[in-house]
Design a protein around this motif. Structure first.
Motif, mmCIF file in Angstrom:
data_model
loop_
_atom_site.group_PDB
_atom_site.id
_atom_site.type_symbol
_atom_site.label_atom_id
_atom_site.label_comp_id
_atom_site.label_asym_id
_atom_site.label_seq_id
_atom_site.Cartn_x
_atom_site.Cartn_y
_atom_site.Cartn_z
ATOM 1 N N ILE A 77 14.331 -28.275 22.321
ATOM 2 C CA ILE A 77 14.793 -27.610 21.097
ATOM 3 C C ILE A 77 16.309 -27.430 21.122
ATOM 4 N N PHE A 78 16.838 -26.981 22.266
ATOM 5 C CA PHE A 78 18.279 -26.774 22.365
ATOM 6 C C PHE A 78 19.027 -28.107 22.402
ATOM 7 N N ALA A 79 18.420 -29.126 22.981
ATOM 8 C CA ALA A 79 19.055 -30.446 22.972
ATOM 9 C C ALA A 79 19.221 -30.939 21.539
ATOM 10 N N LYS A 80 18.254 -30.668 20.694
ATOM 11 C CA LYS A 80 18.343 -31.043 19.287
ATOM 12 C C LYS A 80 19.374 -30.181 18.554
ATOM 13 N N LEU A 81 19.432 -28.883 18.904
ATOM 14 C CA LEU A 81 20.408 -27.995 18.282
ATOM 15 C C LEU A 81 21.839 -28.429 18.582
ATOM 16 N N PHE A 82 22.047 -29.003 19.770
ATOM 17 C CA PHE A 82 23.371 -29.509 20.139
ATOM 18 C C PHE A 82 23.598 -30.936 19.629
ATOM 19 N N ARG A 83 22.643 -31.408 18.824
ATOM 20 C CA ARG A 83 22.772 -32.698 18.134
ATOM 21 C C ARG A 83 22.879 -33.891 19.088
ATOM 22 N N PHE A 84 22.193 -33.807 20.221
ATOM 23 C CA PHE A 84 22.108 -34.976 21.083
ATOM 24 C C PHE A 84 21.206 -36.000 20.393
ATOM 25 N N LYS A 85 21.533 -37.265 20.568
ATOM 26 C CA LYS A 85 20.726 -38.317 19.971
ATOM 27 C C LYS A 85 19.334 -38.344 20.592
ATOM 28 N N SER A 86 18.406 -38.976 19.908
ATOM 29 C CA SER A 86 16.992 -38.914 20.265
ATOM 30 C C SER A 86 16.715 -39.217 21.735
ATOM 31 N N MET A 109 18.172 -35.438 28.621
ATOM 32 C CA MET A 109 18.720 -34.121 28.954
ATOM 33 C C MET A 109 17.605 -33.085 29.118
ATOM 34 N N THR A 110 16.545 -33.245 28.317
ATOM 35 C CA THR A 110 15.401 -32.335 28.411
ATOM 36 C C THR A 110 14.720 -32.451 29.768
ATOM 37 N N ILE A 111 14.468 -33.662 30.189
ATOM 38 C CA ILE A 111 13.784 -33.887 31.472
ATOM 39 C C ILE A 111 14.644 -33.418 32.637
ATOM 40 N N LEU A 112 15.944 -33.701 32.579
ATOM 41 C CA LEU A 112 16.854 -33.274 33.647
ATOM 42 C C LEU A 112 16.948 -31.754 33.725
ATOM 43 N N GLY A 113 16.883 -31.094 32.572
ATOM 44 C CA GLY A 113 17.025 -29.648 32.556
ATOM 45 C C GLY A 113 15.738 -28.890 32.817
ATOM 46 N N ALA A 114 14.589 -29.529 32.575
ATOM 47 C CA ALA A 114 13.313 -28.812 32.655
ATOM 48 C C ALA A 114 12.606 -28.952 33.998
ATOM 49 N N LEU A 115 12.807 -30.093 34.688
ATOM 50 C CA LEU A 115 12.022 -30.361 35.901
ATOM 51 C C LEU A 115 12.815 -30.026 37.159
ATOM 52 N N GLY A 116 12.255 -29.170 37.988
ATOM 53 C CA GLY A 116 12.932 -28.738 39.211
ATOM 54 C C GLY A 116 12.370 -29.390 40.461
#
Length: 308
Positions: free
Chosen positions: A87-96, A102-109
């Motif tokens: 959701i935040f990646a879309k808010l920052f207008r990152f392309k699809s 960015m979602t996968i890099l930020g969500a998976l630990g």
């Protein structure tokens, strides 16, 4: 949770990473060397941590319920983390496609490679066991939802689930079955798993350190300006969100602390493999992995301090 134990553990991790880096400066760390180290860590040391934790814990109905609860929390956490970061990646207008990365890099630990040894060091053998259960939730998420998102055709294949059945997961299954059936392993096996479990954290940190010099040599090619986004979510925002949720539902104690720490782990190393296979952009993942791993030496003690 003793903050002094956390700080000491993180300092030792940092020193071992530095030793690994110094070693890599003197010796050419080939792909074969990396492969052998990964095999030893994931197929020998980490399963030993899991079995050592199970052998050291009385596997009662309460313990099994606890493990089931942690597994459920892990699934909910990882699904929620993917949704929130996207959701935040879309808010920052990152392309699809970039937004998905960015979602996968930020969500998976890195709840397995680093998380299990760290939890075992801080919380003892029971911590290592429950951290392995938490990591199993990550594996299920990765080899179902994440691969589904990464595949160009957007279809789920049942064969993807084969990757969930790995040595650490088999160690969990075997250990729980042994405990439930009352099987008592010979003293030699207990001593062996205890000794091998001690290898997990040092080998993982040395491996991370060995990969750092080659990365720095080609920094102009791989570093990207949006790196702050996945690192912010991975190291600070997501663990803080988990802390707030736990405080609202009055869920506390060492298990809550363990889950928050797992949420604060650096970017999962499996992401580099996924990006290499499905996006041909492994370097993006490698930069995020090393950047988050080095920064986690400062952010994990900070998160631990906020939990006091």
């Amino acid at each position: 949770m003793d903050i002094q134990v956390v700080i000491t553990t993180i300092c030792v991790m940092g020193i071992m990473i530095a030793i690994g880096s110094l070693f890599a400066l003197k010796v050419n760390v080939t792909k074969e060397v990396k492969y052998v180290l990964i095999l030893l860590i994931l197929n020998v040391a980490v399963p030993a941590v899991i079995l050592n934790g199970i052998f050291s814990v009385e596997m009662t109905g309460e313990t099994l319920s606890l493990a089931a609860m942690v597994f459920g929390i892990s699934l909910v956490y990882h699904m929620g983390a993917l949704g929130l970061v996207f959701i935040f990646a879309k808010l920052f207008r990152f392309k699809s496609i970039f937004a998905l990365k960015m979602t996968i890099l930020g969500a998976l630990g890195n709840t397995g490679f680093i998380g299990i040894p760290l939890a075992a060091t801080i919380f003892g053998a029971p911590g290592g066991f429950l951290a392995a259960i938490f990591d199993a939730g990550l594996s299920v998420t990765v080899y179902t939802v994440v691969i589904y998102l990464l595949q160009a055709e957007g279809r789920f294949h049942i064969r993807q689930l084969k990757a969930v059945i790995n040595i650490p997961v088999l160690a969990i299954i075997f250990g729980i079955l042994a405990a439930v059936t009352g099987f008592e392993p010979p003293q030699m096996i207990i001593q062996l798993t205890n000794m091998l479990a001690g290898l997990a954290a040092p080998m993982a940190m040395l491996y991370v350190g060995m990969l750092l010099p080659p990365l720095l040599k080609k920094k102009e090619k791989v570093f990207f300006p949006e790196l702050w986004f996945p690192l912010s979510f991975r190291l600070l925002i997501l663990p803080l969100v988990v802390m707030v949720i736990f405080s609202l539902i009055s869920f506390d104690g060492w298990i809550a602390n363990l889950i928050v720490l797992q949420a604060a782990m650096p970017t999962a190393m499996v992401v580099a493999v996924l990006f290499s296979r499905y996006t041909s952009e492994e370097d993006t993942a490698v930069v995020a992995i090393f950047g988050s791993t080095l920064l986690s030496l400062a952010t994990i003690p900070l998160i631990s301090f906020l939990m006091l």
